[in-house]
Write a protein that holds these residues in place. Structure first.
Motif, short mmCIF file in Angstrom:
data_model
loop_
_atom_site.label_atom_id
_atom_site.label_comp_id
_atom_site.label_asym_id
_atom_site.label_seq_id
_atom_site.Cartn_x
_atom_site.Cartn_y
_atom_site.Cartn_z
N HIS A 1 0.82 -1.21 0.00
CA HIS A 1 0.00 0.00 0.00
C HIS A 1 0.85 1.26 0.00
CE1 HIS A 1 1.08 -0.77 4.10
NE2 HIS A 1 0.52 0.33 4.55
N SER B 1 -5.73 -2.46 1.79
CA SER B 1 -5.65 -1.00 1.80
C SER B 1 -5.34 -0.42 0.43
CB SER B 1 -4.58 -0.54 2.80
OG SER B 1 -4.90 -0.95 4.12
N LEU B 2 -5.34 -1.28 -0.59
CA LEU B 2 -5.09 -0.81 -1.96
C LEU B 2 -6.40 -0.26 -2.51
CD1 LEU B 2 -2.77 -3.69 -3.23
CD2 LEU B 2 -2.11 -1.32 -2.79
N LEU C 1 -7.42 -0.88 -6.24
CA LEU C 1 -7.36 -2.25 -6.75
C LEU C 1 -8.71 -2.70 -7.29
CD1 LEU C 1 -5.33 -4.63 -6.98
CD2 LEU C 1 -6.27 -5.48 -4.83
N LEU D 1 -10.66 -7.11 3.42
CA LEU D 1 -10.55 -6.32 2.19
C LEU D 1 -11.48 -5.11 2.20
CD1 LEU D 1 -10.49 -9.25 -0.41
CD2 LEU D 1 -8.53 -7.92 0.39
N ALA E 1 -10.55 -2.02 0.27
CA ALA E 1 -10.28 -2.14 -1.16
C ALA E 1 -11.57 -1.78 -1.90
CB ALA E 1 -9.81 -3.55 -1.50
N LEU F 1 -12.55 -2.83 -5.67
CA LEU F 1 -12.41 -4.21 -6.14
C LEU F 1 -13.64 -4.69 -6.90
CD1 LEU F 1 -10.19 -6.38 -5.98
CD2 LEU F 1 -11.45 -7.39 -4.07
#
Length: 222
Positions: free
Chosen positions: A59, A84-85, A88, A104, A107, A110
């Motif tokens: 991250h 924590s992306l 993504l 997740l 995220a 996603l």
């Protein structure tokens, strides 16, 4: 030496502008070299590398990642930093040795999650239900997986595809009966005895494929 090759082939100045990095089948295992200075990276493929672990600072080093392919390695866990992306969109961790999926929840972007062919997977975090943009969830061939979060799909209006074939599921999440965008649900070859009574109702207008062969069902929803 893999590490020397890595730094030789991607000097610092070049790394700063790279957005696509394909390291498939580069024999990088057991650990992925730190991805320092790859701040512009949006697509990373490290599949088929005998990796046993991923860096825990993704991250920070690759904050703009949109696609991450870690398939066909030997990963037993994923770093919490993956959750924590924020940008993504596609995460592929199929063909590993994972026992659980980390939280997740953060995220937020996603859309596609492939966790198929992880024979040791036993636990999928409830945070999966908080991924509001999730469209595709693949969990085929996770032989130890006995249940999915019951709220899966309940508030995820973009969810179209859920596949969890050849697992050990004993129930079908009630939330999937509320997934208004659902098109394909494949839960074949499990141990499910009953499906939610409202699954496939008029509120799921695009639902056209249901596969529940090789289960313990005695009836289907009306």
């Amino acid at each position: 030496d893999v590490l020397e090759w890595f730094h030789r082939e991607s000097p610092k100045d070049a790394r700063l502008g790279i957005s696509y990095l394909n390291l498939k089948k580069k024999h990088l295992g057991p650990s992925l070299p730190k991805l320092t200075n790859f701040f512009a990276l949006t697509h990373l493929d490290v599949s088929r590398n005998y990796l046993r672990e991923l860096p825990d600072d993704l991250h920070d080093t690759t904050p703009l990642l949109e696609t991450l392919n870690c398939g066909a390695n030997r990963l037993t866990s994923l770093p919490d930093s993956i959750g924590s992306l924020f940008f993504l969109k596609k995460l592929s961790v199929n063909g590993n040795l994972l026992s659980q999926i980390p939280n997740l929840k953060n995220a937020k972007s996603l859309e596609q999650l492939d966790v198929s062919a992880n024979p040791s997977l036993r636990f999928v975090c409830d945070s999966l239900c908080d991924l509001s943009k999730l469209e595709t969830l693949l969990l085929d061939d996770c032989a130890c997986l006995r249940e999915l979060p019951n709220g899966l799909g309940a508030t995820q209006v973009w969810l179209t595809t859920v596949r969890a074939r050849s697992c050990s599921l004993v129930t079908c999440p009630d939330g999937l009966a509320l997934a208004v965008g659902l098109r394909l649900l494949d839960l074949g070859s499990n141990m499910i005895k009953k499906l939610p009574c409202s699954l496939g109702g008029s509120h799921q207008a695009n639902f056209n494929t249901l596969r529940v062969d090789d289960n313990f069902l005695t009836e289907l929803p009306q």
